[in-house]
Design a protein around this motif. Structure first.
Motif: not given
Lengths: 306, 354
Positions: A44-52, A217-218, A77-80
């Motif tokens: 979910m955090v990754g999706v928000y990073m992508g969103y931003a 995936a997110g 990368l952020g999620c990693a």
């Protein structure tokens, strides 16, 4: 017949996404024997990073090929990085403690992330779901008959990305030095350490890899669903876990098959029964699998070593 | 000279054995009656006390599974929901029925107790159905399955007209009272305590410490785990049923994952395996947000900060779990109990006097 085909296509598209998230559960379970409860929330955090990132890129840029690549790269990368920090500061200190402590920690992180993101403190998104920008503009890729069967371009693209990621993972685990180290750690991390394998580094890298996969995936899920919300991680994560158990947790191809099975089952329930029951199906299915074949389709119930 | 017989511990007690099982209950009843009389014209205080009581029942019963047996259930709110809805529907249907040979108030209480028990038994049955497959496997599965079970309950309630769908049930007769809630608190604590002292409890403890070793010693691990889980679900159902009879409305929103987590945090904070800890933590964590809310309102924070208390509570619970596991995994009390400390003082004094 056409209806069946359409459901099959939708089910496969959803299933590949579950499969990708399930791979993350399975990999971490393989090396640590830990069910990483926070996996869905990292996603979910990754999706928000992508969103931003998509918003920062602007309308024209984000739907170009380069833009999509940037969105995916930033999120993964952020999620990693997030996965690395969680492993380093929350799980590693507890590695030799009873398994329950790690499980409780994972549940705590999951809760902190999914509800922390609901606070409206300005820089955080708040509880309401938001529309995910159309990173991939929806185009009908293939139409059969009088719109009996429609295949969207994003379904094809996400299927392609998912398959590419899975093939890459399969190569990494079974054909590289790192993959061999990973499998050794999963066999017995103490013995692996005695053989000179840097177990800490392998486990950290596994976490980063699984978190990056989750972010990818997110994003695919958000594109399919056209929305993001702080609780999406909880639901998608749980279903992906169910997929991992169906396939046999710790078994890489099993996670893929489990994801596809779950995606299809859900789609058929929505299509032929009632859509309001969709969320109950996965868990009903999980209880059934645990009753009949607790090791999953491919896994074995391993005897516990003392 | 005759050698004195080895003193049997039983002989020291002044209470006849036949009464000993009932004694705590007999002692508790007048206290509860007094308590009820004191609370009778303070509606908010008795509401708050009832909530505290329900949370204590939930925490103490969850502690039987999560603490004493070392399994990890995170769907306790699901069982609470089963109890609340089943007993709520039953009470709604029996609303106008009265036993003619009893005064109305007493007859209401009789039906209330019946619907409490039915709610508890329904939850226990669900506990059995959920526990059997997942408790045969390693502990982590129970966590996921109980979480999934909570979701299934939510979906079922939202799709069933009899349960009021997403709107919830309202108009359930408000027959609960703090005395009734604390009677069940008392029973739950009593059962938890008796379990700890029994051979059943020692088996649970063995499973918690090392499941493989326990099995090797001949402990029927699955059987004990399932039984502990069923007992725990029963009391969760009772807690839900009590809850349904003193709040104006129950809806699926009252029994979400958040509620389950709240109970988990209570048990972990109090110390996994300590009934005393569960009671203390449940009381503390129920009153703390209330207290902070009134504090902020008193300070004139215009409601905004007071409302934030509820929002901030949840991520804080998550971080609290992580911090506890890293710094003090045994929680506040570890596995200690207040009654392990107290009776040791009392007999010593007695011996001194004699």
């Amino acid at each position: 017949m056409a209806q069946l085909l359409q459901h099959l296509i939708n089910g496969l598209a959803a299933g590949t996404i579950y499969a990708l998230v399930a791979l993350g559960y399975t990999m971490v379970y393989g090396v640590l024997k830990l069910i990483n409860f926070a996996h869905g929330d990292v996603m979910m955090v990754g999706v928000y990073m992508g969103y931003a990132t998509a918003f920062a890129l602007g309308r024209d840029m984000r739907s170009s090929l380069l833009g999509v690549a940037v969105v995916f790269a930033v999120a993964m990368l952020g999620c990693a990085l997030l996965g690395f920090f969680i492993e380093r500061f929350a799980y590693r200190p507890l590695r030799e403690k009873p398994r329950l402590t790690a499980l409780i920690t994972a549940i705590g992180i999951s809760f902190a992330l999914s509800y922390g993101f609901q606070l409206d403190l300005g820089f955080l998104p708040g509880a309401a779901p938001r529309a995910f920008p159309e990173v991939i503009e929806p185009v009908e890729w293939l139409v059969i008959g009088d719109r009996d069967v429609v295949v969207w371009n994003w379904q094809v693209i996400s299927f392609g990305i998912a398959v590419a990621l899975m093939v890459g993972l399969q190569y990494l685990v079974f054909r590289t030095r790192f993959g061999r180290a990973m499998r050794a750690v999963s066999w017995d991390h103490r013995v692996a350490a005695l053989m000179g394998i840097p177990t800490d580094r392998v486990i950290a890298l596994t976490f980063m890899l699984s978190s990056a996969l989750a972010a990818g995936a997110g994003l695919l899920y958000a594109i399919k669903d056209t929305s993001v919300s702080p609780l999406m991680g909880l639901y998608v994560g749980l279903k992906a876990f169910v997929a991992a158990v169906i396939g046999g947790i710790g078994h890489v191809p099993g996670a893929v098959v489990g994801g596809l099975v779950l995606g299809l089952v859900e789609e058929f329930v929505v299509g032929y029964a009632a859509s309001t029951w969709r969320d109950a199906v996965a868990f009903g299915f999980l209880i059934l699998v645990l009753l009949v074949k607790p090791g999953g389709l491919f896994g074995r119930v391993a005897a516990e070593k003392v | 000279m005759e050698t004195p017989a080895i003193p049997v511990p039983e002989a020291r007690s002044a209470v006849p054995a036949s009464l000993r099982g009932l004694l705590p209950v007999l002692l508790a009843l007048p206290v509860l009656a007094l308590f009820q009389w004191l609370m009778s014209d303070a509606p908010f205080a008795s509401y708050l006390l009832s909530v505290v009581g329900v949370n204590i029942i939930l925490a103490v019963s969850l502690n039987i599974v999560n603490g004493m047996t070392g399994q990890f259930s995170i769907g306790h709110a699901g069982f609470m929901a089963v109890g609340a809805y089943i007993s709520g529907v039953l009470s709604l249907n029996l609303k106008d029925v009265a036993l003619s040979f009893l005064p109305v108030a007493v007859s209401d209480q009789v039906f209330f107790v019946v619907s409490l028990l039915v709610g508890g038994l329904a939850a226990a049955l669900c506990g059995f159905l959920v526990g059997l497959p997942s408790l045969r496997l390693r502990g982590d599965y129970l966590a996921i399955v109980t979480l999934g079970f909570g979701e299934i309950i939510r979906v079922v309630v939202q799709n069933t007209d009899a349960f009021g769908r997403a709107l919830g049930l309202s108009g359930i007769p408000q027959t609960s009272s703090p005395a009734m809630v604390y009677f069940w608190v008392f029973l739950t604590v009593l059962v938890a305590r008796r379990i700890t002292g029994s051979s059943h409890g020692r088996s649970l403890w063995a499973i918690r410490e090392d499941e493989v070793a326990a099995e090797a010693m001949g402990v029927d691990t699955t059987g004990y785990k399932v039984r502990a889980f069923v007992i725990s679900s029963f009391f969760a159902g009772i807690a839900g049923a009590l809850f349904a009879h003193f709040v104006p409305i129950i809806n699926p929103g009252s029994f979400t994952f958040v509620k389950s987590m709240e109970i988990v945090v209570m048990v972990v904070l109090g110390g996994l395996g300590s009934t005393t800890g569960a009671i203390v933590a449940a009381t503390f964590l129920t009153l703390l947000p209330e207290g902070m809310r009134s504090l902020f309102t008193l300070l004139g924070a215009e409601g905004s900060l007071a409302q934030k208390v509820d929002q901030i509570r949840m991520p804080v619970y998550g971080l609290l779990l992580v911090a506890l596991m890293l710094a003090r995994p045994q929680g506040l009390f570890g596995t200690k109990e207040i009654w392990d400390v107290l009776p040791r003082w009392i007999p010593r004094k007695r011996r001194g006097l004699a």
